[in-house]
Design an enzyme around this catalytic site. Structure first.
Site, short mmCIF file in Angstrom:
data_model
loop_
_atom_site.label_atom_id
_atom_site.label_comp_id
_atom_site.label_asym_id
_atom_site.label_seq_id
_atom_site.Cartn_x
_atom_site.Cartn_y
_atom_site.Cartn_z
N VAL A 63 41.29 39.70 40.87
CA VAL A 63 41.06 38.88 39.67
C VAL A 63 41.62 37.49 39.95
O VAL A 63 42.79 37.38 40.30
CB VAL A 63 41.84 39.45 38.45
CG1 VAL A 63 41.50 38.68 37.20
CG2 VAL A 63 41.58 40.93 38.25
N HIS A 64 40.80 36.47 39.88
CA HIS A 64 41.38 35.14 40.09
C HIS A 64 40.77 34.05 39.22
O HIS A 64 41.30 32.94 39.14
CB HIS A 64 41.27 34.72 41.56
CG HIS A 64 39.91 34.18 41.90
ND1 HIS A 64 38.87 35.00 42.26
CD2 HIS A 64 39.42 32.92 41.92
CE1 HIS A 64 37.80 34.26 42.48
NE2 HIS A 64 38.10 33.00 42.29
N ARG A 65 39.63 34.31 38.55
CA ARG A 65 38.95 33.24 37.78
C ARG A 65 39.83 32.78 36.63
O ARG A 65 40.37 33.61 35.90
CB ARG A 65 37.65 33.75 37.20
CG ARG A 65 36.68 34.11 38.24
CD ARG A 65 35.36 33.38 38.10
NE ARG A 65 34.63 33.64 39.31
CZ ARG A 65 34.29 32.74 40.20
NH1 ARG A 65 34.53 31.47 40.00
NH2 ARG A 65 33.66 33.07 41.30
N ASP A 92 36.33 39.77 39.84
CA ASP A 92 35.61 38.65 39.21
C ASP A 92 35.22 37.60 40.25
O ASP A 92 34.78 36.50 39.92
CB ASP A 92 36.44 38.03 38.06
CG ASP A 92 37.75 37.42 38.53
OD1 ASP A 92 38.02 37.39 39.75
OD2 ASP A 92 38.53 36.96 37.66
#
Ligand code: UD1
Length: 381
Positions: free
Chosen positions: A218-220, A302
């Site tokens: 998850v990084h967005r 994501d």
């Protein structure tokens, strides 16, 4: 000798540029000279240097060291630094990849000085302009002189925006050349798939066996900077890990770590840390990531790149967004779009963990995109 300025900034761009560097070194060394510009958008060793080391990318010629800041400041600093390098180096072509602020900034700086921009991974659209990446890729496409699309869908998107695949060289911003070439990430995945196995012990180190774990990334900013969404994702993962008795390998992007360790997530973070199923980990190297993707049974992410790599290795993915640029992998049933709804994530995980019959049609070319790109460049100069 053709001179290209190969521009990288964020982690996935270093990986993509490696395919071009390798191709030049192995097949075009007498015809193409590469100069590497790193904007410094990603600067931690685990987000940058490790990829140069693993993939044997030549040392960076210029590093702007811009680091993190607001979108406007980061973009402006890259433009300012890139302008001077462009004027000094006078490349024949400027290679930019994907959709980051580095892509946007260098393409604008180059186009305004009338340097020819080559956009690799052109034509992708999420049709959601509230994502910074969507703005970046649209602007970059429209100032590029040669556009290489990884998918046929990308080519269709460009035609819809007025591009033609029939233009003839010499290409320029006003007469751009558009080519479908396949995905250079696929080049890399094929090339490194076997090599990676002997070069990392990540699975043994974490006591993970093939097929017994989920890989989560998850990084967005839309997910990491929104406390409700980050909480829903975390709770969904705790439930899936518990209910389905499945380990979850969760390499944390620096932005994600910073947010999840903050006060607002104290309770959730404690639960994640105390779970014997969830492995909170530093960012993985490219070889480690490939090994994890090959061995896991499901990817939840994501990231644009990771959902696609899951597909390359014939793994299903759950995409923690409402839309994707890689629509083909959803259309064929290998990926589900769930957004961050806890219920939707769990439902999709139950579906994929029940071992449904899945199809992984050929969507991303033949693994020779970098070769195609170098050849086209030489044909059209
Ligand atoms: C960027 C790209 C995104 C890409 C992603 C890959 C933009 C708008 N976004 O997102 O498209 O998918 O890279 O990872 O360009 N940070 C560190 N160390 C680093 C890098 C970042 O600590 O080496 C932290 C900083 O706190 C920074 C945050 O991560 O504020 C975000 O970094 P940034 O470069 O702005 O965007 P990414 O989220 O990495």
């Amino acid at each position: 000798m053709l001179k290209i300025l190969n521009v990288v900034g964020a982690r996935p761009q270093i990986i993509k540029a490696a395919a071009i560097s390798r191709e030049i070194k192995n097949h075009f060394g007498d015809k193409i000279k590469e100069v590497i510009l790193h904007t410094g958008q990603h600067y931690d060793d685990l987000m940058s240097q490790v990829f140069f080391d693993e993939m044997g990318i030549p040392p960076v010629d210029f590093n702007l060291n811009v680091g993190s800041s607001s979108h406007a400041v980061q973009t402006a600093q890259i433009m300012q630094g890139a302008e001077q390098i462009l004027l000094n180096e006078k490349p024949d072509f400027v290679f930019v990849y994907g959709d980051t602020n580095s892509t946007l900034a260098v393409s604008i700086a180059a186009a305004k000085l009338h340097f020819r921009v080559v956009h690799i991974e052109a034509g992708l659209r999420s049709f959601n302009k509230s994502m910074p990446e969507e703005i970046n890729r649209i602007v970059c496409d429209h100032v590029s002189s040669i556009l290489f699309t990884p998918t046929w869908k990308g080519l269709e998107n460009l035609k819809r925006e007025g591009f033609s695949a029939e233009t003839k060289s010499p290409f320029s911003m006003n007469n751009p050349g558009v080519f479908h070439c396949g995905d250079i990430m696929y080049d890399n995945s094929l090339y490194y798939s076997e090599l990676a196995s002997g070069k990392t012990t990540i699975l043994q180190d974490l006591s993970l066996k093939g097929g017994d774990f989920i890989l989560l990334t998850v990084h967005r900013d839309m997910n990491t900077d929104n406390p409700a969404r980050l909480k829903e994702i975390s709770e969904a993962m705790l439930e899936i890990a518990g209910k389905m008795k499945c380990k979850v390998l969760f390499p944390l992007h620096p932005r994600t770590r910073k947010n999840i360790e903050s006060e607002i997530h104290r309770e959730t973070y404690k639960k994640l840390q105390n779970s014997d199923k969830i492995i909170l980990h530093r960012p993985l190297s490219f070889f480690e990531m490939i090994e994890a993707e090959k061995a896991c049974k499901l990817v939840i992410t994501d990231s644009g790149g990771v959902q696609k790599e899951a597909f390359f290795f014939r793994k299903p993915s759950i995409i923690l967004r409402k839309e994707t640029e890689w629509v083909e992998i959803v259309e064929c049933g290998a990926a589900h779009l769930t957004g961050t709804s806890q219920g939707e994530i769990i439902k999709a995980a139950e579906h994929f963990l029940s071992s449904p019959d899945l199809n992984f049609p050929s969507i991303f070319g033949n693994g020779r995109a970098a070769h195609f790109i170098c050849n086209k460049l030489l044909e059209n100069t």
